[in-house]
Every structure is written in C-alpha cells, then in structure tokens.
Design a protein around this motif. Structure first.
Motif, PDB file in Angstrom:
ATOM      1  N   ALA A  23       0.865  -1.177   0.000  1.00 25.99           N
ATOM      2  CA  ALA A  23       0.000   0.000   0.000  1.00 25.99           C
ATOM      3  C   ALA A  23       0.902   1.229   0.000  1.00 25.99           C
ATOM      4  N   ASP A  24       0.372   2.359  -0.424  1.00 26.64           N
ATOM      5  CA  ASP A  24       1.172   3.557  -0.630  1.00 26.64           C
ATOM      6  C   ASP A  24       1.027   4.526   0.540  1.00 26.64           C
ATOM      7  N   ASP A  25       2.168   5.043   1.014  1.00 33.86           N
ATOM      8  CA  ASP A  25       2.121   6.077   2.045  1.00 33.86           C
ATOM      9  C   ASP A  25       2.193   7.476   1.451  1.00 33.86           C
ATOM     10  N   GLY A  26       2.295   7.568   0.132  1.00 31.75           N
ATOM     11  CA  GLY A  26       2.333   8.860  -0.538  1.00 31.75           C
ATOM     12  C   GLY A  26       3.710   9.473  -0.657  1.00 31.75           C
ATOM     13  N   LEU A  27       4.722   8.830  -0.064  1.00 35.14           N
ATOM     14  CA  LEU A  27       6.063   9.400  -0.063  1.00 35.14           C
ATOM     15  C   LEU A  27       7.137   8.452  -0.581  1.00 35.14           C
ATOM     16  N   ARG A  28       6.829   7.171  -0.654  1.00 30.72           N
ATOM     17  CA  ARG A  28       7.859   6.201  -1.023  1.00 30.72           C
ATOM     18  C   ARG A  28       8.260   6.381  -2.485  1.00 30.72           C
ATOM     19  N   MET A  29       9.579   6.367  -2.719  1.00 33.52           N
ATOM     20  CA  MET A  29      10.127   6.557  -4.058  1.00 33.52           C
ATOM     21  C   MET A  29      10.952   5.369  -4.541  1.00 33.52           C
ATOM     22  N   SER A  30      11.233   4.409  -3.668  1.00 34.89           N
ATOM     23  CA  SER A  30      12.091   3.302  -4.077  1.00 34.89           C
ATOM     24  C   SER A  30      11.687   2.028  -3.352  1.00 34.89           C
ATOM     25  N   CYS A  31      12.114   0.911  -3.904  1.00 30.76           N
ATOM     26  CA  CYS A  31      11.838  -0.399  -3.333  1.00 30.76           C
ATOM     27  C   CYS A  31      12.748  -0.642  -2.124  1.00 30.76           C
ATOM     28  N   PRO A  32      12.216  -1.104  -0.999  1.00 30.10           N
ATOM     29  CA  PRO A  32      13.071  -1.366   0.161  1.00 30.10           C
ATOM     30  C   PRO A  32      14.041  -2.515  -0.066  1.00 30.10           C
ATOM     31  N   ARG A  33      13.776  -3.349  -1.061  1.00 29.94           N
ATOM     32  CA  ARG A  33      14.694  -4.444  -1.388  1.00 29.94           C
ATOM     33  C   ARG A  33      15.726  -4.021  -2.421  1.00 29.94           C
ATOM     34  N   CYS A  34      15.268  -3.359  -3.489  1.00 28.05           N
ATOM     35  CA  CYS A  34      16.163  -2.998  -4.588  1.00 28.05           C
ATOM     36  C   CYS A  34      16.806  -1.626  -4.404  1.00 28.05           C
ATOM     37  N   GLY A  35      16.348  -0.858  -3.406  1.00 29.41           N
ATOM     38  CA  GLY A  35      16.885   0.484  -3.230  1.00 29.41           C
ATOM     39  C   GLY A  35      16.555   1.357  -4.418  1.00 29.41           C
ATOM     40  N   ASP A  36      17.558   2.030  -4.949  1.00 25.15           N
ATOM     41  CA  ASP A  36      17.353   2.902  -6.103  1.00 25.15           C
ATOM     42  C   ASP A  36      17.574   2.172  -7.427  1.00 25.15           C
ATOM     43  N   GLY A  37      17.642   0.856  -7.381  1.00 25.48           N
ATOM     44  CA  GLY A  37      17.953   0.112  -8.596  1.00 25.48           C
ATOM     45  C   GLY A  37      16.770  -0.169  -9.494  1.00 25.48           C
ATOM     46  N   ALA A  38      15.564   0.208  -9.131  1.00 23.75           N
ATOM     47  CA  ALA A  38      14.394  -0.085  -9.953  1.00 23.75           C
ATOM     48  C   ALA A  38      13.323   0.962  -9.699  1.00 23.75           C
ATOM     49  N   LEU A  53       9.438   2.160  -9.211  1.00 20.78           N
ATOM     50  CA  LEU A  53       8.163   1.632  -8.741  1.00 20.78           C
ATOM     51  C   LEU A  53       7.083   1.922  -9.784  1.00 20.78           C
ATOM     52  N   ARG A  54       6.038   1.086  -9.797  1.00 30.07           N
ATOM     53  CA  ARG A  54       4.865   1.323 -10.630  1.00 30.07           C
ATOM     54  C   ARG A  54       3.614   1.142  -9.781  1.00 30.07           C
ATOM     55  N   THR A  55       2.506   1.608 -10.309  1.00 34.32           N
ATOM     56  CA  THR A  55       1.225   1.455  -9.626  1.00 34.32           C
ATOM     57  C   THR A  55       0.449   0.268 -10.192  1.00 34.32           C
ATOM     58  N   GLU A  56      -0.298  -0.385  -9.327  1.00 33.52           N
ATOM     59  CA  GLU A  56      -1.228  -1.442  -9.737  1.00 33.52           C
ATOM     60  C   GLU A  56      -2.594  -1.060  -9.185  1.00 33.52           C
ATOM     61  N   TYR A  57      -3.534  -0.800 -10.089  1.00 32.08           N
ATOM     62  CA  TYR A  57      -4.834  -0.264  -9.688  1.00 32.08           C
ATOM     63  C   TYR A  57      -5.885  -1.365  -9.536  1.00 32.08           C
ATOM     64  N   ALA A  58      -6.774  -1.153  -8.558  1.00 29.27           N
ATOM     65  CA  ALA A  58      -7.881  -2.095  -8.364  1.00 29.27           C
ATOM     66  C   ALA A  58      -8.799  -2.074  -9.580  1.00 29.27           C
TER      67      ALA A  58
END
Length: 442
Positions: free
Chosen positions: A19-34, A36-41
């Motif tokens: 889920a989105d907190d509105g501030l996240r810019m990177s993957c906690p696993r990949c860091g800045d290496g990838a 993010l994209r959105t997946e909509y209901a």
C-alpha cells in the motif's frame, strides 16, 4: 490487493508491493535500482466525465484527493503540419495555453499534469517538498494550488521569469533561483537542501509514481480522442519521465482489453543535438568527462545528464521493448520547426517541443517513420505568448510578471544549503520571506 486499497505500488525489479504512504520513491529491497509502478484495483479504462482536468482519469491516478484547476491536453488530428511533413495520420497532443482547443495550462507546459497528481498524492503535513527544476516543472508547481503541501522550488536563475509568470511565490510556495546554475547544479543543491533538515523531503522526479501516472494522462487522453493507440510516439525528453509514463499508460490500456490487437507505440525520443545523453547511451557512445555541463543547448530543459536510462523500468527498457530510437535536432532545425508549427497550427510552442517537431520532420524525410503511420506528437509546451497577451482570469498581465514582484529569491552557487533551508522553514512559519529579493532588471 486489499479491497479497500484503490492501488498498490510495486517494484519493477522484484516482487515487492505495498500500500502507498504517498512518499515512497524506491523499493526497500532494490533500493534505487528499480522504478516503482502502480497497480490499480480498477483494471478497465474508465473516465469520470463529471471530473475536471486530469482527474477525469482518477481511477488510474495514485491520489488521495483531487485539486481544482488542472487541465487535460488538447488532442487533435493535424491537417497543416501533417500535410507539410507528408504524414497522412498525424495527431498532436498539445499541452499549454490554447483555450480555443480547451487547454488551459497556465504554466504553458505539460508539467502541470504531474504537478496536480503529485500534490494529490502527497500527504498533508509531510513537511516541505523540494522540487529541482530547469524551469517548467517549477512553473507547474507554482501554478498548481495544493492545500497543505508547502514546497520549495529550486531553479537556475535564467528560469526565474517563467516561474514568475506562472505565479512565483505564494502561501504554499517559495522559489530559490541559483545564479549562473545549470540544471545539474540545481539538482545537486536541492539534494543538499533535503539532507540539511528533516523538515524537507524530495519530490522524487521520475521515481515518483504520481509524476509518471500524471504524465500518463497524455496517453489516456489520446486514446480517448483517437479511439486507438498510436503506432509511433514522438516526444522531446530530458529525464524521459514522460516517455516512460506513456509506455506504462499504454501497457495499462492494453491490459484492460479495450485495444485488442494493438501494441505499445514505438518510442521516438528527441534531444538537443549538442546535448543528448540518452542518445549517446542508446548508441553506446562515450560522453564528455563533465557530463556536458558546459553545453548551451537550444532547449535547456532537456539537459539532464543523469537520466534514468539503465534502471529497471527506465528509458533503455522502453526503447528495447518498443524497438524505439533517440533522435536529435540542432538549434537551426529546431528554430525553423518552431516557426513552421506556429504558422501551420496557429499557436506558439516552446523550445523543447520545437526539438521534437524538428526531429520528427527529419525522421520522415529520412524514411525512418512511414508516411502512413498513425503518429502521436507530444507538444509538451506552448501558448505562452497567447497567455501573456490575454487579460482573462489567471493570465499574466501585459508585460509579464517579474521575479522580484513574484517573491523569487536569488542566491549564489556557493550559498550555504543549511542557511537557505533555515530561511525557508522560518518563512513558512512566519509568513515572511527573509532572503534578499532578486535585483530589479533580473
């Protein structure tokens, strides 16, 4: 996906999603290496005809609230330019100020699409958003009114008049213009500002899913107006965020099932001939040791020397996936194309858009683009002369606003980020802007 979540954010490099907190810019696993994209209901292509501007496509926007004042692009089939170029099915997506076609972006740039969406995603009371910009993005964030989202816009001093014309400083906006700065200087100074205090956070640029999905409205509007995806997509790019956004939105349209038998358009991305880091990377050519920082390109807003080229979901991936290419145009060709577009289409366009028109013209001449192809040209900015000459509400008075009258403050490249940060935070708390004003005649 939890039934209560309208969307999730997911990593393009691994299977992480959240889920989105509105501030996240990177993957906690990949860091800045990838990215993010959105997946909509909502997986179907849906419009909200009662909504205004970009929020007509709110089911595919990562926002927690809608903000008044946005405008969609104007998408139309070109007669004059198409005939001149020898293209039988040329479509134009125009972003800027052209009220006769229903487009009223008061900053004169497609960056308003991302500004309204980013502000709609950002939680209130998150702190001060820092936006690094060559000019157009800052102008868009100055023009958009996002309640509860204070923001600091950092630009090169040459871009201050554009930001001033779009509104300059306001209750929610502070603007710092760096004297003698390049776009990369602005990016570096902005990073130092964010690092100087926990009261600041970065807007995120291409890594902000709201920025890309906001720019994806280009593809959504075009599909609604054209009834199909284009075969070719042409746009001038700096970071490539708009092209990545169009690619992602096109994939979303295809997944919805409304464009059976079609494919994501082939990406033709355009840059200045004397500053084309994406072109060099795509062709495997070495770049200058300084990244080209000393170049004086025709369209400086395209001069990003560190674009997201080889990250997961970045420019290289979309070029490979669509058999795309990077085209260039020199100053003379762009100036000629700018005059040609205004004569044939009846509206002035910005330098970046002129680079795209010039590159498109050469692609047709050289046979790289079939003359019967269904092509979408993204004109990313225009109508500023029309805007400045009008007296309608929200327009710039005759003669234009000045940086001084709009509260923009000028600082040197050697200014202390800590001192600037402290002054900005104090100004939001006190309502006063204590930095020295920009000199008259700036």
């Amino acid at each position: 996906m939890d039934p209560g979540d309208p969307y999730l954010i997911a990593c393009t490099g691994c299977d992480w999603r959240s889920a989105d907190d509105g501030l996240r810019m990177s993957c906690p696993r990949c860091g800045d290496g990838a990215l993010l994209r959105t997946e909509y209901a909502t997986t179907s292509f849906t419009v909200a005809p009662e909504a205004s501007g970009v929020f007509r496509y709110r089911s595919w926007l990562p926002v927690r609230r809608e903000i008044d004042g946005s405008s969609r692009p104007a998408v139309y089939r070109s007669e004059g330019l198409g005939r001149e170029l020898g293209l039988t099915d040329l479509w134009v997506s125009f972003s800027g100020y052209w009220p006769e076609r229903g487009c009223r972006m008061v900053s004169g740039s497609f960056k308003e699409l991302e500004a309204y969406t980013v502000l709609g995603r950002t939680p209130q009371q998150a702190g001060v958003m820092v936006v690094a910009s060559a000019g157009n993005t800052a102008a868009a964030f100055a023009a958009a009114h996002g309640p509860g989202v204070p923001r600091l816009l950092v630009v090169p001093d040459r871009a201050a008049p554009v930001v001033a014309a779009a509104g300059g400083c306001s209750a929610d906006v502070r603007v710092v213009a760096l004297r003698g700065a390049t776009y990369n200087d602005v990016i570096d100074f902005s990073r130092k500002l964010v690092a100087s205090t926990p009261g600041f956070f970065p807007e995120g640029g291409v890594r902000n899913v709201a920025r890309r999905d906001g720019l994806g409205v280009i593809a959504l509007t075009a599909f609604e107006e054209m009834g199909t995806l284009p075969e070719f997509y042409v746009q001038a790019v700096g970071s490539g965020a708009g092209a990545i956004a169009t690619y992602e939105a096109s994939e979303r349209i295809l997944a919805s099932g409304v464009a059976a038998g079609q494919s994501v358009p082939r990406m033709l991305l355009c840059q200045n001939a004397d500053f084309a880091p994406l072109g060099r990377a795509w062709r495997g050519e070495p770049g200058p040791a300084d990244g080209g920082a000393q170049a004086d390109p025709y369209a400086p807003e395209l001069a990003n020397s560190t674009p997201p080229y080889d990250v997961h979901g970045g420019v290289r991936d979309i070029l490979r996936s669509t058999a795309g290419d990077v085209l260039v145009a020199d100053r003379a060709a762009a100036q000629s194309a700018r005059a040609m577009f205004e004569e044939l289409e009846g509206i002035d366009i910005e330098p970046a858009a002129a680079v795209a028109v010039a590159a498109l013209r050469e692609a047709v001449r050289s046979g790289r683009l079939p003359r019967d192809a269904k092509c979408l040209l993204n004109v990313t900015g225009g109508g500023r002369r029309r805007l400045h000459a009008t007296t309608t509400a929200g327009a710039v008075p005759e003669g234009g606003a000045t940086p001084e009258s709009s509260g923009i403050r000028s600082v040197g490249l050697t200014a202390s980020p800590d001192e600037v940060a402290a002054a900005v935070l104090d100004s939001f708390a006190s309502g006063r802007w204590p930095l020295a004003p920009t000199p008259v005649g700036y």
